[in-house]
Design a protein around this motif. Structure first.
Motif, PDB file in Angstrom:
ATOM      1  N   PHE A  37      26.298  14.150  31.007  1.00 28.12           N
ATOM      2  CA  PHE A  37      25.945  13.281  32.134  1.00 28.12           C
ATOM      3  C   PHE A  37      26.721  11.965  32.144  1.00 28.12           C
ATOM      4  O   PHE A  37      26.825  11.314  33.175  1.00 28.12           O
ATOM      5  N   LYS A  38      27.280  11.569  31.016  1.00 25.52           N
ATOM      6  CA  LYS A  38      28.049  10.318  30.964  1.00 25.52           C
ATOM      7  C   LYS A  38      29.338  10.419  31.770  1.00 25.52           C
ATOM      8  O   LYS A  38      29.951   9.404  32.082  1.00 25.52           O
ATOM      9  N   GLY A  39      29.729  11.621  32.142  1.00 24.21           N
ATOM     10  CA  GLY A  39      30.925  11.807  32.948  1.00 24.21           C
ATOM     11  C   GLY A  39      30.648  11.854  34.436  1.00 24.21           C
ATOM     12  O   GLY A  39      31.559  12.060  35.232  1.00 24.21           O
ATOM     13  N   ALA A  40      29.383  11.646  34.824  1.00 21.99           N
ATOM     14  CA  ALA A  40      29.009  11.710  36.242  1.00 21.99           C
ATOM     15  C   ALA A  40      28.384  10.384  36.675  1.00 21.99           C
ATOM     16  O   ALA A  40      27.734   9.710  35.876  1.00 21.99           O
ATOM     17  N   PRO A  41      28.561  10.005  37.928  1.00 22.14           N
ATOM     18  CA  PRO A  41      27.924   8.791  38.430  1.00 22.14           C
ATOM     19  C   PRO A  41      26.398   8.923  38.392  1.00 22.14           C
ATOM     20  O   PRO A  41      25.848  10.017  38.512  1.00 22.14           O
ATOM     21  N   ASP A  42      25.732   7.807  38.238  1.00 26.01           N
ATOM     22  CA  ASP A  42      24.271   7.771  38.211  1.00 26.01           C
ATOM     23  C   ASP A  42      23.744   7.754  39.653  1.00 26.01           C
ATOM     24  O   ASP A  42      23.843   6.741  40.341  1.00 26.01           O
ATOM     25  N   TYR A  43      23.197   8.869  40.092  1.00 35.50           N
ATOM     26  CA  TYR A  43      22.698   8.972  41.465  1.00 35.50           C
ATOM     27  C   TYR A  43      21.585   7.969  41.738  1.00 35.50           C
ATOM     28  O   TYR A  43      21.432   7.472  42.854  1.00 35.50           O
ATOM     29  N   ALA A 103      31.801  15.789  32.731  1.00 35.97           N
ATOM     30  CA  ALA A 103      30.792  16.341  33.640  1.00 35.97           C
ATOM     31  C   ALA A 103      31.001  17.827  33.910  1.00 35.97           C
ATOM     32  O   ALA A 103      30.054  18.608  33.860  1.00 35.97           O
ATOM     33  N   PHE A 104      32.238  18.217  34.184  1.00 34.78           N
ATOM     34  CA  PHE A 104      32.489  19.574  34.671  1.00 34.78           C
ATOM     35  C   PHE A 104      32.745  20.615  33.576  1.00 34.78           C
ATOM     36  O   PHE A 104      32.483  21.793  33.777  1.00 34.78           O
TER      37      PHE A 104
END
Length: 135
Positions: free
Chosen positions: A54-60, A48-49
């Motif tokens: 986007f696969k490294g971030a939670p799904d809002y 993510a960073f």
């Protein structure tokens, strides 16, 4: 494994729902507007960073959907709503290390105009696991 980037907080504020929440049966039948704020702590991932993946971030959207499900249930207490929301989100998003859920009810029927009533619940992953062991 500890991230070299540390942890970060995700904030979803002012999620609006029409919920069937209230102590009286009439309140639950009629329903009311509530606002839900969610803050969750997660490990900062390279995906993510650093990689903008986007696969490294939670799904809002998952957070929103979990709270939406609960808003459709008849519930008496803000406390219970906050607990159900926190547990549902923690179950759906394993990457969250802790979560803070605030449920705000506008103009609760206590005889005061313009009042907001709210409850905030803080729940860690460890506490969530212990709650599941009690079931």
């Amino acid at each position: 494994m500890m991230s070299i980037l540390g942890t970060y907080t995700i904030n979803l504020d002012c999620l609006n729902f029409y919920a069937h929440i209230g102590v009286s049966e009439e309140e639950r039948n009629v329903g009311t507007n509530i606002i839900v704020n969610v803050s969750a702590e997660a490990e900062a991932t390279n995906a993510a960073f650093i990689e903008d993946n986007f696969k490294g971030a939670p799904d809002y959207a998952t957070v929103y959907r979990e709270v939406l499900k609960i808003s459709k249930e008849p519930i008496r207490l803000l406390e219970y709503f906050a607990h159900k929301a926190a547990c549902a989100i923690m179950a759906a998003l394993q990457e969250f290390e802790s979560i803070r859920v605030t449920v705000i009810k506008l103009n609760p029927p206590i005889g005061a105009d313009g009042l907001k009533a709210s409850v905030t619940l803080n729940l860690s992953r460890e506490q969530y696991k212990k709650l599941n062991m009690l079931k």
